[in-house]
Scaffold this motif. Structure first.
Motif, short mmCIF file in Angstrom:
data_model
loop_
_atom_site.label_atom_id
_atom_site.label_comp_id
_atom_site.label_asym_id
_atom_site.label_seq_id
_atom_site.Cartn_x
_atom_site.Cartn_y
_atom_site.Cartn_z
N SER A 64 0.78 -1.08 0.00
CA SER A 64 -0.06 0.05 0.03
C SER A 64 0.84 1.25 -0.09
O SER A 64 0.75 2.43 -0.83
N ALA A 65 1.91 1.37 0.96
CA ALA A 65 2.88 2.45 0.86
C ALA A 65 3.45 2.61 -0.52
O ALA A 65 3.70 3.75 -0.97
N GLY A 68 1.00 4.32 -2.83
CA GLY A 68 0.98 5.51 -2.58
C GLY A 68 2.16 6.51 -3.40
O GLY A 68 1.80 7.21 -3.85
N ALA A 97 -9.46 6.35 -3.86
CA ALA A 97 -8.44 6.98 -3.09
C ALA A 97 -7.24 7.57 -3.87
O ALA A 97 -6.44 8.24 -3.30
N PHE A 101 -3.87 11.11 -3.92
CA PHE A 101 -2.73 11.40 -4.30
C PHE A 101 -2.31 12.09 -5.77
O PHE A 101 -1.15 11.78 -6.60
N GLY A 195 -5.05 10.94 17.15
CA GLY A 195 -5.38 10.48 15.78
C GLY A 195 -4.06 9.99 14.99
O GLY A 195 -3.15 9.71 15.26
N VAL A 196 -4.30 10.04 13.49
CA VAL A 196 -3.38 9.57 12.37
C VAL A 196 -3.06 10.69 11.52
O VAL A 196 -3.89 11.49 11.04
N TRP A 201 6.41 7.67 4.91
CA TRP A 201 7.13 6.44 4.42
C TRP A 201 8.71 6.67 4.40
O TRP A 201 9.07 7.71 4.28
N PRO B 410 -8.56 4.16 2.11
CA PRO B 410 -7.46 3.41 1.85
C PRO B 410 -7.15 3.32 0.31
O PRO B 410 -7.88 3.28 -0.42
N ALA B 446 -5.28 6.51 16.44
CA ALA B 446 -6.74 6.29 15.67
C ALA B 446 -7.62 7.46 15.62
O ALA B 446 -7.55 8.34 16.19
N ILE B 468 -9.75 4.71 11.31
CA ILE B 468 -8.35 4.80 10.74
C ILE B 468 -7.57 4.44 11.81
O ILE B 468 -7.46 5.42 12.89
N VAL B 469 -6.89 3.31 12.00
CA VAL B 469 -6.01 3.23 12.92
C VAL B 469 -4.48 2.93 12.63
O VAL B 469 -4.16 2.61 11.36
N GLU B 470 -3.43 3.35 13.41
CA GLU B 470 -1.93 3.17 13.13
C GLU B 470 -1.75 2.16 14.16
O GLU B 470 -1.68 2.52 15.40
N ARG B 476 -0.87 1.55 8.50
CA ARG B 476 -2.27 2.28 8.83
C ARG B 476 -3.58 1.46 8.07
O ARG B 476 -3.24 1.04 7.20
N TYR B 477 -4.35 1.06 8.85
CA TYR B 477 -5.33 0.30 8.49
C TYR B 477 -6.99 0.92 8.65
O TYR B 477 -7.06 1.99 9.34
N PHE B 498 -5.99 -0.99 3.46
CA PHE B 498 -4.78 -0.53 3.95
C PHE B 498 -4.35 0.82 3.48
O PHE B 498 -4.43 1.20 2.38
N PHE B 499 -4.16 1.61 4.26
CA PHE B 499 -3.70 3.05 3.77
C PHE B 499 -2.30 3.11 3.42
O PHE B 499 -1.28 2.36 3.91
N ALA B 500 -2.00 4.22 2.68
CA ALA B 500 -0.59 4.31 2.12
C ALA B 500 0.23 4.41 3.39
O ALA B 500 -0.12 5.28 4.12
#
Lengths: 241, 500
Positions: A64-65, A68, A97, A101, A195-196, A201, B410, B446, B468-470, B476-477, B498-500
């Motif tokens: 996934s990374a 991205g 998604a 990007f 949070g996130v 990367w 994601p 999260a 969204i959790v890390e 990251r999911y 899955f997030f990037a």
């Protein structure tokens, strides 16, 4: 005399770069990908377009990374027009998604090949087609011979190819211009914020033809790559949720 | 130019077919019988059986009394229709317009076809010779009208090819049964002493109608050509169609390629002249052993470039089995579109998905792997993640709305969502950890919840609360809890991407 020798060596270096498939930058071509220091690792200090890049991933998180990172690069390439072809065997890419990007998903054509062995055939056909800007190939196995074929195809058509290898067990020699490994790292927010954060990367250039290897940390923010210089570990002060 | 029709009468269609299948029966007297009202009634006979006086409609016991060594087989109703359809398909190599004429004939519209094979006589002879060679006992008739051809085939003693405009004279000596009339009407004519068509052809129309009904008038005037009659062809002819008969049966790949190339050149020239482009094409090849095969291609973009179409066909040429040789190629274009004749750019300008080069690339991919593997997505104004993008196969369609960017989504979506074991400190809180495929992920950050309701007009079910959790490693999911928290329920949590 010494100066003359230097000149000759510099000229020979340039020649070798051209023989290996790098073209001198075309006037008007895109030369800035916003990759900062990373671009210095490439010959001529420019991200090589019209070449094959290999991305390695061992886990779905890394795939996934890598996705991205590739999408970010393709988004920049697509600003000049053209379409992108995404060839894959088992696709998980979620089209909505891609816009995050900078890629308009309606300009990406997905080819979901039912058999693994057709992936490279489609990729090669797509790479030979001059109306295509970029080709992304998600595959598992990738041999030297296959990579050579793809590299020869792009040298003629000047299409940029990205080979995203999933579940890589062993690294093999390939004729690609660069080998990348992109791993997700923990995002960073202001201290104390829950949070996130933005995608972040660890980008490693494991092999670059006529360039230098190295690793960098990038964050994807406001549709651009931002190099993160500070490599400190995240403080554990961050609260959970 | 007057129309020309051929009627072919298979005198012993069913029995001939059996004799072709089973060569021991050739020339023998045998019949097909069907049970009608408790009696075994003969429905089809051979020429040998007819010599003994056995005719259809007789009961089997009567026939056995005449010829004790008569063989009888069970007939199946509707068998003749199947046979005739097969024969009609076979006849398409002689003319594109072929119709089944139940119960025992075929009708062919041969207008303009006979010149190609050296005239009407040669054309008809080659057709009849081929049918006789197979083993059918046939009688043809050729005339300007369907009715006349039908009558000539069945009732004329000689002169099976009626010259243009001579059909009126040709049907004069024929009996009234040459007019496709019902049996009771024929009996009536017989009783009145009208043994030939010539004896009542000059009657005024009103008199004929009053005495014999309007069917009789219709049939007579159809045979004379003053009443229109249409042939309903077995297969609708395609407007864009090219045929290439081969002088000698061909079987090498090179020869097939040459044939295909010349067909494509002709078709594309015609399409180009009319400003049209081809969307799909079918190449049918007719083998000398009576079998036929097809290969089909489709394009994403209306095109009349023969080189490109040839490339698409050549991907499938391996499937052509020429057998003993191919005698005819037919190339049809069932669907065509208008072509916008753009000026070709001098500089290879990179356009969008409407680029011709890209369309040709996708045609090649579709030709080799299948059209269903190519996907393109347009934004849809829906929230449910699985339906957020709408698949389309049209390369030219532009999006009606914008792709949404206000919510993080994601990059990789797991379809369908996979269950995970998750643990949250408090219900309705993001999970603290989750186990996916045997690996434990400890969550350090999260975002959420982001509730997405189901589209009730599409399906029933529970809403989803997305988080969204890390985890500690930076993965990251996208997790969600299905429905509200319920301690009774076993499965709450799912991973969706899955997030990037």
């Amino acid at each position: 005399m010494a100066a003359k020798k230097q000149d000759i060596i510099a000229k020979l270096r340039q020649d070798i770069i051209t023989w290996e498939g790098f073209r001198p930058i075309q006037p008007g071509a895109l030369s800035n990908f916003g990759l900062g220091q990373l671009e210095n690792a490439f010959p001529n200090q420019v991200f090589p377009t019209g070449a094959i890049h290999e991305f390695l991933s061992t886990k779905p998180e890394e795939t996934s990374a890598c996705g991205g990172m590739i999408s970010g690069l393709v988004g920049k390439l697509l600003q000049q027009g053209g379409v992108c072809i995404w060839v894959s065997y088992t696709r998980r890419i979620y089209p909505p998604a891609l816009k995050l990007f900078g890629v308009d998903s309606d300009r990406v054509i997905f080819v979901d090949v039912p058999r693994q062995k057709d992936v490279l055939w489609v990729t090669e056909e797509a790479l030979k087609c001059e109306g295509v800007t970029a080709v992304i190939c998600e595959t598992h196995n990738f041999s030297l011979m296959e990579s050579r074929r793809l590299q020869l195809a792009v040298e003629h058509s000047q299409v940029t190819g990205f080979v995203l290898r999933k579940d890589v067990k062993a690294i093999t020699t390939t004729a690609c211009v660069a080998r990348w490994k992109v791993k997700p790292v923990r995002s960073k927010l202001r201290p104390g914020m829950p949070g996130v954060g933005h995608p972040r990367w660890n980008v490693e250039l494991q092999r670059v033809k006529n360039g230098r290897t190295g690793h960098w940390t990038f964050e994807w923010r406001n549709r651009n790559f931002h190099e993160v210089i500070d490599q400190q570990q995240l403080p554990d002060l961050r609260q959970y949720a | 130019m007057p129309k020309r029709f051929v009627s072919i009468w298979f005198r012993h269609l069913l029995t001939d077919r059996l004799a072709i299948r089973n060569s021991e029966l050739k020339g023998k007297a045998f019949v097909f019988v069907e049970v009608q009202r408790g009696r075994k009634v003969i429905t089809a006979t051979t020429a040998a059986a007819e010599q003994y006086g056995v005719v259809p409609g007789m009961t089997l016991t009567d026939a056995k009394a005449i010829t004790p060594d008569l063989l009888a087989f069970d007939g199946k109703p509707g068998r003749n229709e199947i046979l005739l359809k097969g024969l009609a398909e076979w006849c398409i190599r002689f003319t594109p317009l072929v119709a089944v004429d139940l119960p025992d004939g075929l009708l062919l519209d041969v207008t303009g076809c006979t010149q190609l094979r050296g005239g009407e006589r040669v054309w008809l002879k080659s057709l009849i010779d081929r049918l006789t060679e197979i083993g059918y006992d046939v009688r043809p008739g050729m005339a300007d009208t369907i009715g006349c051809a039908w009558g000539i085939a069945r009732c004329a003693k000689k002169g099976l090819i009626v010259a243009e405009g001579a059909h009126r004279n040709a049907i004069m000596p024929l009996p009234p049964s040459a007019l496709r009339l019902p049996f009771d009407l024929l009996l009536k004519l017989q009783n009145l002493g009208l043994y030939s068509i010539g004896s009542f052809i000059h009657f005024p129309k009103a008199v004929l109608r009053r005495r014999f009904g309007k069917d009789m008038v219709l049939r007579l005037y159809q045979a004379l050509g003053s009443e229109e009659e249409f042939l309903i062809p077995l297969r609708e002819p395609v407007p864009y169609c090219e045929r290439l008969p081969c002088l000698e049966p061909i079987r090498t790949r090179t020869a097939i390629e040459i044939a295909l190339q010349s067909l494509l050149d002709n078709l594309c020239k015609r399409l180009y002249g009319e400003g049209k482009g081809l969307r799909s094409a079918v190449l049918t090849y007719y083998r000398i052993d009576g079998k036929l095969g097809t290969i089909e291609i489709g394009t994403n973009h209306a095109t009349h470039r023969s080189t490109h179409l040839f490339k698409l066909f050549s991907l499938k040429l391996d499937t052509v089995a020429p057998g003993l040789g191919i005698e005819l190629f037919v190339l049809e274009a069932p669907s065509t579109d208008q072509v916008s004749d753009k000026q070709v750019d001098l500089w290879a300008n990179k356009n969008g998905t409407d680029d011709e080069v890209v369309a040709e690339l996708l045609d090649r991919v579709a030709g080799r792997i299948g059209k269903e593997t190519i996907h393109r997505y347009l934004p849809a104004e829906r929230f449910w993640p699985e339906r957020n993008a709408e698949a389309t196969d049209d390369l030219l369609k532009s999006p009606q709305t914008q792709w949404r960017t206000n919510k993080p989504r994601p990059l990789q979506l797991i379809v369908p969502p996979e269950p995970v074991e998750a643990m949250a400190r408090i219900p309705d809180y993001p999970p603290k950890q989750f186990i996916y495929k045997g690996k434990k992920h400890v969550i350090v950050g999260a975002d959420g919840p982001d509730r997405i309701e189901r589209e009730w007009w599409e399906e029933q079910g529970e809403h989803r609360d997305y988080y969204i959790v890390e985890d500690e490693d930076g993965g990251r999911y996208w997790l969600f809890r299905s429905g509200h928290y319920d301690p009774e329920k076993q499965q709450h949590w799912f991973i969706h991407g899955f997030f990037a």
